[in-house]
Design an enzyme around this catalytic site. Sequence first.
Site, PDB file in Angstrom:
ATOM      1  N   ARG A   1       0.844  -1.201   0.000  1.00  0.00           N
ATOM      2  CA  ARG A   1       0.000   0.000   0.000  1.00  0.00           C
ATOM      3  C   ARG A   1       0.880   1.251   0.000  1.00  0.00           C
ATOM      4  NH1 ARG A   1      -4.595  -0.383   4.519  1.00  0.00           N
ATOM      5  NH2 ARG A   1      -5.345   1.526   3.639  1.00  0.00           N
TER       6      ARG A   1
ATOM      7  N   ASN B   1      -7.544   6.726  -4.731  1.00  0.00           N
ATOM      8  CA  ASN B   1      -7.082   6.230  -3.424  1.00  0.00           C
ATOM      9  C   ASN B   1      -5.571   6.237  -3.281  1.00  0.00           C
ATOM     10  OD1 ASN B   1      -9.356   5.604  -1.860  1.00  0.00           O
ATOM     11  ND2 ASN B   1      -9.795   3.834  -3.172  1.00  0.00           N
TER      12      ASN B   1
ATOM     13  N   ASP C   1     -18.858   5.044   1.811  1.00  0.00           N
ATOM     14  CA  ASP C   1     -18.925   4.147   2.969  1.00  0.00           C
ATOM     15  C   ASP C   1     -20.220   4.411   3.749  1.00  0.00           C
ATOM     16  OD1 ASP C   1     -15.546   3.734   3.241  1.00  0.00           O
ATOM     17  OD2 ASP C   1     -16.349   5.545   2.358  1.00  0.00           O
TER      18      ASP C   1
ATOM     19  N   ARG D   1     -23.110   2.955   1.943  1.00  0.00           N
ATOM     20  CA  ARG D   1     -23.129   1.498   2.156  1.00  0.00           C
ATOM     21  C   ARG D   1     -23.711   1.184   3.532  1.00  0.00           C
ATOM     22  NH1 ARG D   1     -17.010   0.615  -0.154  1.00  0.00           N
ATOM     23  NH2 ARG D   1     -17.562   0.159  -2.314  1.00  0.00           N
TER      24      ARG D   1
ATOM     25  N   HIS E   1     -11.001   6.977   4.713  1.00  0.00           N
ATOM     26  CA  HIS E   1     -11.659   6.026   3.811  1.00  0.00           C
ATOM     27  C   HIS E   1     -10.713   4.827   3.723  1.00  0.00           C
ATOM     28  CE1 HIS E   1     -13.596   4.236   0.369  1.00  0.00           C
ATOM     29  NE2 HIS E   1     -12.504   4.359  -0.351  1.00  0.00           N
TER      30      HIS E   1
HETATM   31  P1  NAD Z   1      -8.895   2.420 -13.756  1.00  0.00           P
HETATM   32  O1  NAD Z   1      -7.556   1.761 -13.839  1.00  0.00           O
HETATM   33  O2  NAD Z   1     -10.077   1.775 -14.396  1.00  0.00           O
HETATM   34  O3  NAD Z   1      -8.788   3.899 -14.342  1.00  0.00           O
HETATM   35  C1  NAD Z   1      -7.744   4.788 -14.041  1.00  0.00           C
HETATM   36  C2  NAD Z   1      -7.594   5.715 -15.230  1.00  0.00           C
HETATM   37  O4  NAD Z   1      -6.652   6.728 -14.885  1.00  0.00           O
HETATM   38  C3  NAD Z   1      -7.072   5.014 -16.497  1.00  0.00           C
HETATM   39  O5  NAD Z   1      -7.939   5.271 -17.589  1.00  0.00           O
HETATM   40  C4  NAD Z   1      -5.687   5.628 -16.694  1.00  0.00           C
HETATM   41  O6  NAD Z   1      -5.329   5.746 -18.071  1.00  0.00           O
HETATM   42  C5  NAD Z   1      -5.889   6.996 -16.045  1.00  0.00           C
HETATM   43  N1  NAD Z   1      -4.627   7.662 -15.641  1.00  0.00           N
HETATM   44  C6  NAD Z   1      -3.583   7.140 -14.986  1.00  0.00           C
HETATM   45  N2  NAD Z   1      -2.640   8.076 -14.805  1.00  0.00           N
HETATM   46  C7  NAD Z   1      -3.109   9.212 -15.360  1.00  0.00           C
HETATM   47  C8  NAD Z   1      -2.605  10.519 -15.494  1.00  0.00           C
HETATM   48  N3  NAD Z   1      -1.395  10.858 -15.019  1.00  0.00           N
HETATM   49  N4  NAD Z   1      -3.354  11.434 -16.135  1.00  0.00           N
HETATM   50  C9  NAD Z   1      -4.570  11.119 -16.631  1.00  0.00           C
HETATM   51  N5  NAD Z   1      -5.109   9.897 -16.542  1.00  0.00           N
HETATM   52  C10 NAD Z   1      -4.378   8.948 -15.912  1.00  0.00           C
HETATM   53  O7  NAD Z   1      -9.154   2.645 -12.191  1.00  0.00           O
HETATM   54  P2  NAD Z   1     -10.590   2.889 -11.511  1.00  0.00           P
HETATM   55  O8  NAD Z   1     -11.205   1.597 -11.175  1.00  0.00           O
HETATM   56  O9  NAD Z   1     -11.321   3.883 -12.348  1.00  0.00           O
HETATM   57  O10 NAD Z   1     -10.137   3.568 -10.121  1.00  0.00           O
HETATM   58  C11 NAD Z   1      -9.617   4.882 -10.099  1.00  0.00           C
HETATM   59  C12 NAD Z   1      -9.293   5.262  -8.661  1.00  0.00           C
HETATM   60  O11 NAD Z   1     -10.502   5.380  -7.894  1.00  0.00           O
HETATM   61  C13 NAD Z   1      -8.425   4.221  -7.919  1.00  0.00           C
HETATM   62  O12 NAD Z   1      -7.431   4.902  -7.183  1.00  0.00           O
HETATM   63  C14 NAD Z   1      -9.417   3.559  -6.977  1.00  0.00           C
HETATM   64  O13 NAD Z   1      -8.798   3.026  -5.831  1.00  0.00           O
HETATM   65  C15 NAD Z   1     -10.295   4.753  -6.635  1.00  0.00           C
HETATM   66  N6  NAD Z   1     -11.584   4.444  -5.992  1.00  0.00           N
HETATM   67  C16 NAD Z   1     -11.968   5.294  -5.002  1.00  0.00           C
HETATM   68  C17 NAD Z   1     -13.146   5.060  -4.305  1.00  0.00           C
HETATM   69  C18 NAD Z   1     -13.529   6.012  -3.197  1.00  0.00           C
HETATM   70  O14 NAD Z   1     -14.481   5.778  -2.439  1.00  0.00           O
HETATM   71  N7  NAD Z   1     -12.833   7.124  -3.068  1.00  0.00           N
HETATM   72  C19 NAD Z   1     -13.959   3.971  -4.643  1.00  0.00           C
HETATM   73  C20 NAD Z   1     -13.559   3.128  -5.694  1.00  0.00           C
HETATM   74  C21 NAD Z   1     -12.355   3.367  -6.360  1.00  0.00           C
END
Ligand code: NAD
Length: 316
Positions: A89, A121, A149, A152, A176
């Site tokens: 992590r 995250n 959260d 949920r 979170h």
């Molecule tokens: P994903 O891999 O499907 O999408 C990430 C996107 O970011 C990709 O399209 C990638 O090309 C793009 N990317 C990466 N670096 C970049 C940059 N420098 N500039 C522009 N684009 C860039 O991932 P996901 O499933 O969409 O998850 C995205 C984030 O959301 C993760 O960090 C995940 O942990 C987080 N998330 C947060 C919560 C919350 O409650 N806050 C819940 C679910 C997921």
Amino acid sequence: MKNGKIVLIGTGDVGMSFAYAALNQGACETLVLIDLNKDKAIGEALDLNHGLAFSGNSMTIYAGDYSDCKDAEMVVITAGVAQKPNETRQDLLIRNSKVMRAITKEVVASGFDGIFLIATNPVDVLTQIVWEESGFDKRRVIGSGTTLDSARLRYEISKYLNLDARNVHAYILGEHGDSEFVCWSKANVATKPIYDVIKDQKMSFDDLDKIYNDVKNAAYEIIERKGSTYYGIGMSLVRIVKAIINNENSILPISVYIDGQYEGVNDVFIGFPALLNKNGVDRIMILDLNEEENEKLQASAKYLNECLESIKEKKV
Ligand code: NAD
């Protein structure tokens, strides 16, 4: 600058779930998509535009670049790198911190003067990084915090009591992540304290612990079954965006800056109920937490402070 323009950075699963929900709910007038993978952003914009004929809302959607941030009301960041096999992590934190700093620099260079909303995250730490890097007022940098959260939690309680989740008022506070906790002392169903509801209906208090654990482990369970979570967070982000764009004065448990309003909680972005309107965060709620909840909040803040310290040590 009130033009209903939002720039989304990161068109992966979370970003596009947000975009799809925003289109269906008419959350903004213009939605600009940016991704490292430009073709993906272009393809997603085309796909969304093909739904406009069936949408009750008109919206301008296109794939753009950072210059589009200049006159946007909000920039929503869902870009990030996924955890690699054998990556800790801590390693992920360092990689995503670098990504967040690079994105923030580009957004600020465009002349952007609106409100940041971060979902990537670890969201609390990355919200703080965006705040530091942007030099923006803390009111204009927001993380999704424990909005998902808490949704949920309300769902799980509603299922347990067999009633509408909208009548359940309950919040998850803190990071979170693993140190988050339920503020049970303030949870209620249509003003009736949750403890009284459970007592009256002769239900088990142990079940509340099970509900908390189910909520805390929800993401792990979904990820194990389908790889990642995105619909819930997509809708949570739309809820936050609407509170801001529509100047709602709504209270949501977002990741917000706390510095001394609670004993032992200093210089940290953390999930806590705050009032949101067109200026961003108006104020955080001052809650009369019990001793146990105060300790949990402090422990969560301490953990987040340590994460930030570790990034500073590595000079990220
Ligand atoms: P994903 O891999 O499907 O999408 C990430 C996107 O970011 C990709 O399209 C990638 O090309 C793009 N990317 C990466 N670096 C970049 C940059 N420098 N500039 C522009 N684009 C860039 O991932 P996901 O499933 O969409 O998850 C995205 C984030 O959301 C993760 O960090 C995940 O942990 C987080 N998330 C947060 C919560 C919350 O409650 N806050 C819940 C679910 C997921």
